[in-house]
Design an enzyme around this catalytic site. Structure first.
Site, PDB file in Angstrom:
ATOM      1  N   SER A 169       4.954  -4.883   1.139  1.00 50.13           N
ATOM      2  CA  SER A 169       4.254  -6.059   1.670  1.00 50.13           C
ATOM      3  C   SER A 169       5.305  -7.000   2.256  1.00 50.13           C
ATOM      4  CB  SER A 169       3.518  -6.771   0.525  1.00 50.13           C
ATOM      5  OG  SER A 169       3.150  -8.085   0.915  1.00 50.13           O
ATOM      6  N   TYR A 182       2.406 -10.463  -8.109  1.00 46.02           N
ATOM      7  CA  TYR A 182       2.338  -9.598  -6.921  1.00 46.02           C
ATOM      8  C   TYR A 182       3.668  -9.616  -6.166  1.00 46.02           C
ATOM      9  CZ  TYR A 182       0.470  -7.611  -2.561  1.00 46.02           C
ATOM     10  OH  TYR A 182       0.239  -6.825  -1.449  1.00 46.02           O
TER      11      TYR A 182
HETATM   12  P1  NAD Z   1      -7.747  -2.355  -1.085  1.00 44.48           P
HETATM   13  O1  NAD Z   1      -8.177  -3.121  -2.242  1.00 44.48           O
HETATM   14  O2  NAD Z   1      -8.718  -2.098   0.035  1.00 44.48           O
HETATM   15  O3  NAD Z   1      -7.171  -0.932  -1.509  1.00 44.48           O
HETATM   16  C1  NAD Z   1      -6.422  -0.742  -2.669  1.00 44.48           C
HETATM   17  C2  NAD Z   1      -6.672   0.672  -3.152  1.00 44.48           C
HETATM   18  O4  NAD Z   1      -5.874   0.906  -4.321  1.00 44.48           O
HETATM   19  C3  NAD Z   1      -8.140   0.885  -3.562  1.00 44.48           C
HETATM   20  O5  NAD Z   1      -8.549   2.155  -3.125  1.00 44.48           O
HETATM   21  C4  NAD Z   1      -8.062   0.827  -5.077  1.00 44.48           C
HETATM   22  O6  NAD Z   1      -9.112   1.538  -5.723  1.00 44.48           O
HETATM   23  C5  NAD Z   1      -6.718   1.490  -5.291  1.00 44.48           C
HETATM   24  N1  NAD Z   1      -6.203   1.301  -6.653  1.00 44.48           N
HETATM   25  C6  NAD Z   1      -6.120   0.155  -7.365  1.00 44.48           C
HETATM   26  N2  NAD Z   1      -5.639   0.413  -8.593  1.00 44.48           N
HETATM   27  C7  NAD Z   1      -5.407   1.752  -8.637  1.00 44.48           C
HETATM   28  C8  NAD Z   1      -4.917   2.632  -9.633  1.00 44.48           C
HETATM   29  N3  NAD Z   1      -4.562   2.178 -10.843  1.00 44.48           N
HETATM   30  N4  NAD Z   1      -4.823   3.948  -9.333  1.00 44.48           N
HETATM   31  C9  NAD Z   1      -5.197   4.422  -8.125  1.00 44.48           C
HETATM   32  N5  NAD Z   1      -5.661   3.641  -7.153  1.00 44.48           N
HETATM   33  C10 NAD Z   1      -5.772   2.323  -7.403  1.00 44.48           C
HETATM   34  O7  NAD Z   1      -6.460  -3.120  -0.525  1.00 44.48           O
HETATM   35  P2  NAD Z   1      -5.460  -2.762   0.669  1.00 44.48           P
HETATM   36  O8  NAD Z   1      -5.243  -4.018   1.404  1.00 44.48           O
HETATM   37  O9  NAD Z   1      -5.888  -1.566   1.397  1.00 44.48           O
HETATM   38  O10 NAD Z   1      -4.130  -2.469  -0.163  1.00 44.48           O
HETATM   39  C11 NAD Z   1      -3.413  -1.258  -0.082  1.00 44.48           C
HETATM   40  C12 NAD Z   1      -1.946  -1.526  -0.284  1.00 44.48           C
HETATM   41  O11 NAD Z   1      -1.449  -2.335   0.785  1.00 44.48           O
HETATM   42  C13 NAD Z   1      -1.616  -2.293  -1.577  1.00 44.48           C
HETATM   43  O12 NAD Z   1      -0.432  -1.737  -2.155  1.00 44.48           O
HETATM   44  C14 NAD Z   1      -1.377  -3.694  -1.093  1.00 44.48           C
HETATM   45  O13 NAD Z   1      -0.516  -4.418  -1.939  1.00 44.48           O
HETATM   46  C15 NAD Z   1      -0.731  -3.417   0.244  1.00 44.48           C
HETATM   47  N6  NAD Z   1      -0.775  -4.551   1.175  1.00 44.48           N
HETATM   48  C16 NAD Z   1      -1.957  -4.978   1.714  1.00 44.48           C
HETATM   49  C17 NAD Z   1      -1.933  -6.043   2.617  1.00 44.48           C
HETATM   50  C18 NAD Z   1      -3.182  -6.559   3.295  1.00 44.48           C
HETATM   51  O14 NAD Z   1      -3.084  -7.549   4.022  1.00 44.48           O
HETATM   52  N7  NAD Z   1      -4.325  -5.929   3.115  1.00 44.48           N
HETATM   53  C19 NAD Z   1      -0.737  -6.665   2.949  1.00 44.48           C
HETATM   54  C20 NAD Z   1       0.438  -6.214   2.366  1.00 44.48           C
HETATM   55  C21 NAD Z   1       0.410  -5.148   1.495  1.00 44.48           C
END
Ligand code: NAD
Length: 284
Positions: A169, A182
């Site tokens: 991130s 986080y």
């Molecule tokens: P999201 O909530 O749509 O997806 C997260 C996924 O992780 C979901 O499918 C959830 O079920 C899964 N998950 C959670 N706990 C889990 C576990 N214990 N075992 C297996 N799967 C698990 O959110 P997203 O935005 O798609 O996030 C995905 C990644 O991207 C994360 O690591 C998040 O920190 C990172 N991220 C997202 C953003 C953003 O702006 N959306 C920015 C920076 C980083």
């Protein structure tokens, strides 16, 4: 703005982007692939020719829809349950991948979550959950991937023995008040990724990370779902649009393919310029 809704039609359209099929003959696992960025990654990897494994811990119906649409579009997909922070479940998932696909070539360690609170209100359970999924989960999945790459040995489908892409991130760099758990997990992930890259690159295992900025997914819906929230968010993004999972999926394909064969231990920031710290453009 609204969440991207992928369909069978959009999956077929993606194939046109990858007519050269850079990942043909390879197997890719994306953790947390039934939602948001993970879904974008798994759909792009499949369109690029990889046989994909859609990991999920909740909502198997969503994982099933993705698997079905990839298979109906001419790709190859299976699904695998595992909580990435649970060692025995991760090991079982890798056994299942060996059983279903023979081996693994690409891990996109994407699963992650937030549990936000002021420090005085943050419970130990909130701290531990974020660390367990965002950091321990990366360790457990990366370890199993490295062991599988070593077991299988090099093959003709890629110049590397295997690839690992960690989903970090911008908060591996940008401090984030009220999100200390986080930000600490992503800061820790940065040095985990770099240290692992240093350790295993002599074996031709490439480890890199993607650091998304603001990508519209369920994790951050409050930040973009109303026009007011989106306008406030855009003040942080010089490129003046919120990101979508496709922005990350394309980078995941590149980092997994031989086109990035000399890229090792790098973090690719995909953030519309967020890390240029736009608030300094008018002062500072
Ligand atoms: P999201 O909530 O749509 O997806 C997260 C996924 O992780 C979901 O499918 C959830 O079920 C899964 N998950 C959670 N706990 C889990 C576990 N214990 N075992 C297996 N799967 C698990 O959110 P997203 O935005 O798609 O996030 C995905 C990644 O991207 C994360 O690591 C998040 O920190 C990172 N991220 C997202 C953003 C953003 O702006 N959306 C920015 C920076 C980083």
């Amino acid at each position: 703005m609204q969440l991207i809704q992928y369909t069978l039609e959009t999956q077929k359209e993606l194939l046109a982007e990858y007519s050269h099929q850079p990942l043909k003959g390879q197997v890719a696992l994306v953790t947390g692939a039934n939602s948001g960025i993970g879904e974008g990654c798994v759909r792009h990897l499949a369109a690029a020719g990889a046989a994909v494994v859609v990991n999920y811990v909740a909502d198997p119906e969503a994982a099933q829809v993705i698997v079905d649409q990839i298979n109906q579009s001419g790709g190859q997909a299976t699904m695998a349950f595992a909580d990435v922070s649970n060692e025995s479940q991760v090991k079982t998932m890798f056994d299942q991948i060996r059983n279903d696909h023979g081996t693994l070539d690409i891990l996109v360690a994407n699963a992650g979550l937030q549990r936000d609170a002021f420090i005085g209100d943050m419970t130990l359970a909130q701290w531990d959950l974020v660390m367990n999924v965002n950091l321990k989960g990366q360790f457990l999945c990366a370890k199993e991937a490295v062991l599988e790459y070593r077991r299988r040995g090099i093959r003709s489908t890629s110049r590397a023995l295997g690839k690992i892409v960690c989903m970090s991130s911008v908060h591996q760099l940008i401090p984030w008040a009220k999100h200390t758990n986080y930000a600490a997990s992503k800061g820790g992930l940065m040095l985990f990724m770099q240290s692992l890259a240093q350790e295993v690159s002599p074996e031709k295992i490439r480890v890199n990370a993607i650091a998304p900025g603001a990508i519209a997914t369920p994790i951050n819906h409050q930040a973009w779902e109303t026009p007011e929230a989106e306008a406030s968010l855009l003040k942080l993004i010089p490129y003046d649009r919120v990101g979508i999972p496709d922005d990350i999926g394309r980078a995941a394909v590149w980092l997994s393919s031989d086109a990035s064969d000399y890229v090792v231990g790098s973090t690719i920031f995909i953030d519309g310029g967020m890390c240029t710290f736009e608030s300094f453009s008018t002062g500072g």
